[in-house]
Design an enzyme around this catalytic site. Structure first.
Site, mmCIF file in Angstrom:
data_model
loop_
_atom_site.group_PDB
_atom_site.id
_atom_site.type_symbol
_atom_site.label_atom_id
_atom_site.label_comp_id
_atom_site.label_asym_id
_atom_site.label_seq_id
_atom_site.Cartn_x
_atom_site.Cartn_y
_atom_site.Cartn_z
ATOM 1 C CG HIS A 114 -1.807 1.189 1.341
ATOM 2 N ND1 HIS A 114 -3.117 1.192 0.907
ATOM 3 C CD2 HIS A 114 -1.583 2.439 1.826
ATOM 4 C CE1 HIS A 114 -3.654 2.385 1.121
ATOM 5 N NE2 HIS A 114 -2.743 3.164 1.680
ATOM 6 C CD GLU A 115 1.545 3.595 3.746
ATOM 7 O OE1 GLU A 115 1.745 4.689 3.177
ATOM 8 O OE2 GLU A 115 0.502 3.357 4.391
ATOM 9 C CG HIS A 117 0.303 6.243 -0.588
ATOM 10 N ND1 HIS A 117 -0.718 6.971 -1.156
ATOM 11 C CD2 HIS A 117 -0.256 5.586 0.458
ATOM 12 C CE1 HIS A 117 -1.843 6.752 -0.480
ATOM 13 N NE2 HIS A 117 -1.595 5.903 0.499
ATOM 14 C CD GLU A 146 -5.560 6.032 0.636
ATOM 15 O OE1 GLU A 146 -5.836 4.818 0.607
ATOM 16 O OE2 GLU A 146 -4.591 6.494 1.255
HETATM 17 ZN ZN ZN Z 1 -2.995 5.258 1.951
#
Ligand code: ZN
Length: 498
Positions: free
Chosen positions: A264-265, A268, A294
């Protein structure tokens, strides 16, 4: 002032703003990673000075004069500078509309509220947090009027996180999701759940750290430009497009927890690292909105990371790193375990299918709080009722109910919907990507380069050069939440044999 002189002053201003931000970030990074435990006070002093200096620099009348002058000459500016000035003028107008004493008072309030919220959550005591939340709501209603007096207060707040999005848009969005997702959850609930107990086998820290290194390699994150640290709550922090940091949290009793945090990170980070050089050290650097950000993290985490081809690709390495934990597990079993869908209490632990309903509860409550139709004292009761209605679960206490998230204590009203929008944007991006190229062939070989390149071209490279809505249009076409609902229906029908 000549145009060239004004542009030089603009560049100087932007560099200074960047420097304040970089110093602030470095202190934050230090405080959450390697700083000794009882050292927050000194950093607080430094952070306070930095924030004050930044505010003084940016809200100075000379800054306003400079921006006005550049705006008058906008026909002579290239697209990038024009957009830069436009963005800065927007921020300047907003900041200078908030009276300085209210700004300071609010900063102190959020600081205190963060602290009180922590205690209230720990002690499961909503009444402790209630007076703070009342003040935060009142402040946000007032600030919404400063942000944009022509809009309803909650619309003005939403605009801060996802420009162009309002209640009318979100009401339709959530209604579509609810109509499609709720029956799906019921159908899944009738089926037998996969056995995911192997996910709870003890996984030593060292092996998990090696696994993170491997995942970063698969994601194509260059360690010369992106490092990984360890914090209580995972996050991504960007200094510029050549220097991004991600963090994770290891749980020795849950292998999937850090695995999906890293992915997830990492999503980003891919976004921040993919932004073009031209906008660096300006107000256009960084991802364009919370929703678009997101969409990228969730794209990697869920659409890729929780897909069978991806898990099959990385599973041999996983078995090598975790022979005792996964030796008797197949990729298919792992895939089913990390896609287990079950209504639950905690948003951050929710699965891909039920996640949006958690967001919907918060959206309904925020909307009514800021709209003045819900009183703070009635938040717990409303929260519990909506959880029962949307997710069918009984909330046993406020700690696992309306006190679970930190957002409101920090004054963030209107932030939550970005999470759900991001998921929906991502699904539509995937559909378009599949139309443009072979996505799953390379992914099944553990090669994400083509996926990343597509996202870089359609989303990442622009940074703040385009409006959020234009980035979404660029990558999604006309936004249609039914694409996301279709995706969920397909995925979970196959998983649960519906
Ligand atoms: Zn996030």
């Amino acid at each position: 002032m000549e145009l060239n002189e004004a542009l030089a002053k603009l560049a100087e201003l932007e560099k200074k703003l960047y420097a304040y931000q970089a110093a602030d970030s470095a202190l934050y990074l230090d405080g959450t990673t390697v700083a000794p435990k009882d050292t927050a006070q000194g950093r607080g002093v430094a952070l306070g000075v930095l924030a004050g200096e930044r505010h003084r620099l940016f809200s100075a009348p000379e800054t306003g004069t400079l921006l006005d002058l550049l705006w008058e000459k906008r026909e002579e500016l290239d697209q990038l500078r024009r957009r830069e000035v436009e963005e800065l003028r927007r921020s300047y107008a907003q900041l200078t509309r908030i009276p300085a004493d209210e700004y300071m008072e609010y900063a102190m309030l959020t600081n205190e509220a963060g602290d009180v919220w922590h205690r209230a959550k720990e002690q499961d005591d909503f009444q402790l947090f209630r007076p703070l939340l009342e003040k935060l709501v009142a402040f946000n209603i007032k600030f919404a009027g400063y942000y944009d007096p022509s809009k309803a207060p909650y619309d003005a707040l939403l605009n801060e996180y996802e420009r162009g999005v309002d209640m009318e848009y979100l009401d339709k969005f959530f209604a579509t999701l609810r109509e499609r997702i709720v029956p799906l959850i019921h159908a899944v609930g009738e089926k037998e759940q996969p056995d995911g107990s192997f996910l709870e086998r003890h996984c030593p820290l060292e092996a998990q750290r090696k696994f993170s290194d491997y995942l970063m390699e698969v994601l194509g994150l260059d360690r010369a430009h992106c490092t990984i640290g360890e914090t209580e709550h995972p996050y991504t922090l960007e200094f510029n497009n050549k220097d991004v940091r991600i963090t994770t949290h290891y749980d020795e009793g849950n292998l999937a927890s850090s695995m999906y945090s890293v992915i997830h990170e990492g999503g980003h980070a891919k976004y921040e690292l993919g932004i073009c050089d031209e906008v660096q050290y300006t107000s256009l650097a960084g991802g364009v909105s919370m929703g678009v950000h997101e969409s990228q993290s969730r794209f990697y985490e869920n659409l890729i990371g929780r897909s069978l081809p991806f898990i099959q690709a990385i599973f041999p390495k996983m078995r090598e790193l975790f022979p005792e934990q996964l030796g008797d597990v197949t990729a298919e079993q792992f895939y089913r375990a990390v896609n287990k869908a079950q209504p639950s209490l905690i948003r951050t632990e929710a699965d891909e299918l039920t996640y949006c309903l958690h967001v919907m509860v918060r959206y309904e409550i925020e909307k009514r709080l800021i709209g003045g139709t819900l009183k703070v004292k009635d938040v717990p009761e409303t929260w519990n009722r909506l959880y029962k209605e949307y997710l069918g679960v009984d909330v046993p206490d406020d700690r696992r109910g309306c006190l679970q998230d930190s957002h409101w204590s920090g004054g963030a009203f209107g932030y939550f919907p970005s999470y759900a929008l991001g998921s929906a944007y991502g699904a539509q991006m995937l559909k378009n990507m599949e139309g443009d190229m072979d996505v799953w062939g390379p992914v099944s070989r553990g090669d994400l380069s083509a996926v990343s390149e597509w996202l870089r071209e359609k989303v990442h490279k622009f940074g703040g050069l385009l409006e959020p809505a234009d980035v979404v249009k660029n990558a999604c076409g006309v936004f249609d939440p039914t694409v996301f609902a279709d995706y969920l229906e397909r995925k979970y029908s196959a998983l649960y044999g519906l």
